[in-house]
Design a protein around this motif. Structure first.
Motif, PDB file in Angstrom:
ATOM      1  N   LEU A 129       0.988  -1.132  -0.050  1.00 11.79           N
ATOM      2  CA  LEU A 129       0.020  -0.100   0.006  1.00 11.79           C
ATOM      3  C   LEU A 129       0.796   1.267   0.073  1.00 11.79           C
ATOM      4  N   ASN A 130       0.495   2.270  -0.670  1.00 14.51           N
ATOM      5  CA  ASN A 130       1.020   3.675  -0.812  1.00 14.51           C
ATOM      6  C   ASN A 130       0.131   4.481   0.282  1.00 14.51           C
ATOM      7  N   ILE A 131       0.707   4.899   1.516  1.00 14.99           N
ATOM      8  CA  ILE A 131       0.089   5.425   2.322  1.00 14.99           C
ATOM      9  C   ILE A 131       0.674   7.056   2.548  1.00 14.99           C
ATOM     10  N   VAL A 132      -0.114   7.911   2.692  1.00 12.13           N
ATOM     11  CA  VAL A 132       0.528   9.193   2.969  1.00 12.13           C
ATOM     12  C   VAL A 132       0.084   9.910   4.225  1.00 12.13           C
ATOM     13  N   LEU A 133       1.155  10.160   4.991  1.00 11.47           N
ATOM     14  CA  LEU A 133       0.938  10.636   6.472  1.00 11.47           C
ATOM     15  C   LEU A 133       1.224  12.128   6.471  1.00 11.47           C
ATOM     16  N   PRO A 134       0.745  12.824   7.388  1.00 10.16           N
ATOM     17  CA  PRO A 134       1.432  14.217   7.864  1.00 10.16           C
ATOM     18  C   PRO A 134       2.581  13.920   8.579  1.00 10.16           C
ATOM     19  N   VAL A 135       3.660  14.652   8.410  1.00  6.37           N
ATOM     20  CA  VAL A 135       5.138  14.557   8.839  1.00  6.37           C
ATOM     21  C   VAL A 135       4.748  14.455  10.531  1.00  6.37           C
ATOM     22  N   SER A 136       3.795  15.005  11.022  1.00  2.84           N
ATOM     23  CA  SER A 136       3.648  15.248  12.317  1.00  2.84           C
ATOM     24  C   SER A 136       2.901  14.131  13.012  1.00  2.84           C
ATOM     25  N   ASP A 137       2.454  13.169  12.109  1.00  2.00           N
ATOM     26  CA  ASP A 137       1.869  12.003  12.912  1.00  2.00           C
ATOM     27  C   ASP A 137       2.661  10.634  12.714  1.00  2.00           C
ATOM     28  N   ARG A 142       9.621   8.190   2.437  1.00  2.00           N
ATOM     29  CA  ARG A 142      10.191   9.519   1.878  1.00  2.00           C
ATOM     30  C   ARG A 142       9.391  10.664   2.218  1.00  2.00           C
ATOM     31  N   ILE A 143      10.039  11.641   2.698  1.00  2.00           N
ATOM     32  CA  ILE A 143       9.262  12.938   2.869  1.00  2.00           C
ATOM     33  C   ILE A 143       9.294  13.797   1.710  1.00  2.00           C
ATOM     34  N   GLU A 144       8.144  14.193   1.584  1.00  2.00           N
ATOM     35  CA  GLU A 144       7.862  15.191   0.562  1.00  2.00           C
ATOM     36  C   GLU A 144       6.957  16.448   1.021  1.00  2.00           C
ATOM     37  N   GLY A 145       7.626  17.392   1.297  1.00  2.00           N
ATOM     38  CA  GLY A 145       6.930  18.546   2.021  1.00  2.00           C
ATOM     39  C   GLY A 145       6.628  18.483   3.260  1.00  2.00           C
ATOM     40  N   GLU A 146       5.561  18.554   3.747  1.00  2.00           N
ATOM     41  CA  GLU A 146       4.803  18.251   5.043  1.00  2.00           C
ATOM     42  C   GLU A 146       4.196  16.919   4.931  1.00  2.00           C
ATOM     43  N   ARG A 147       4.363  15.978   4.207  1.00  2.00           N
ATOM     44  CA  ARG A 147       3.937  14.774   4.095  1.00  2.00           C
ATOM     45  C   ARG A 147       5.112  13.683   4.262  1.00  2.00           C
ATOM     46  N   VAL A 148       4.742  12.149   4.783  1.00  2.00           N
ATOM     47  CA  VAL A 148       5.474  11.196   4.415  1.00  2.00           C
ATOM     48  C   VAL A 148       4.763  10.199   3.759  1.00  2.00           C
ATOM     49  N   VAL A 149       5.528   9.726   2.886  1.00  2.00           N
ATOM     50  CA  VAL A 149       4.806   8.843   1.820  1.00  2.00           C
ATOM     51  C   VAL A 149       5.386   7.766   2.321  1.00  2.00           C
ATOM     52  N   VAL A 150       4.560   6.424   2.481  1.00  2.00           N
ATOM     53  CA  VAL A 150       5.057   4.953   2.831  1.00  2.00           C
ATOM     54  C   VAL A 150       4.393   4.121   2.061  1.00  2.00           C
TER      55      VAL A 150
END
Length: 202
Positions: free
Chosen positions: A149-157, A174-182
């Motif tokens: 799965l490709n899950i996008v989270l806020p960096v703060s989560d 990987r970090i993309e701006g204010e998001r973490v993509v997992v």
């Protein structure tokens, strides 16, 4: 003084690796006891709580014990009562241990019976017989029904990210701006748990 199937009431957890799975958590739960004194029943069952959230239950049996079938019934009765097996529970794989203690005729009978079933594996913890096949079999069952799965989270989560690392196999992060993509491999059961806890990420 009771009819002990196993001896300990102390569950332990350890991280292991399996073929194709970098990280799995193995919970070595309580041994089962027949005719447990009433005052210990609650404490005994409390140690089994981990079982109800398992992806796969490994029921290790002493196949050389004269009461092995009665022992199996005792274990399955308790697991059914707490909802760990059955329609809502996890799949179970029986591990028939101590094959080395059987004579040739008895061992041949056990092997023939196990061959007819897809939920049984034969091992000897003493000699190592069957252990590599067991690792392969457990890995195959854990990967069955899993998906990447490709899950996008806020960096703060951090809590959600930590949960994914603890319960899945993180393939990329990987970090993309204010998001973490997992990119993470999760079983269907764990994906449902994740969605229930973090529905905004579903």
């Amino acid at each position: 003084a009771e009819d002990l199937l196993f001896a300990t009431l102390d569950p332990t957890m350890r991280q292991i690796s399996l073929p194709g799975i970098d990280k799995a958590i193995l919970s070595d739960t309580v041994g089962f006891v027949s005719n447990l004194p009433t005052q210990l029943v609650a404490a005994f069952r409390a140690t089994l709580e981990e079982v109800t959230s398992a992806d796969l239950i490994l029921h290790v049996r002493d196949i050389a014990h004269p009461d092995t079938d009665a022992q199996r019934s005792d274990v399955e009765h308790v697991l059914a009562e707490i909802g760990a097996i059955g329609e809502e529970g996890a799949p179970m794989l029986e591990i028939w241990n101590k094959i080395d203690k059987l004579d040739a005729e008895a061992a041949a009978h056990v092997v023939a019976e196990a061959t007819r079933r897809d939920d049984v594996m034969i091992v000897s913890a003493l000699t190592g017989e069957g252990l590599e096949a067991l690792r392969q079999g457990v890995s195959a069952r854990l990967n069955l029904g899993s998906r990447v799965l490709n899950i996008v989270l806020p960096v703060s989560d951090g809590a959600a990210l930590a949960w994914l690392h603890a319960h899945g196999e993180v393939l990329d992060q990987r970090i993309e701006g204010e998001r973490v993509v997992v990119d993470v491999r999760l079983s269907e059961k764990d994906w449902a748990r994740f969605e229930a806890r973090w529905p905004q990420n579903g």
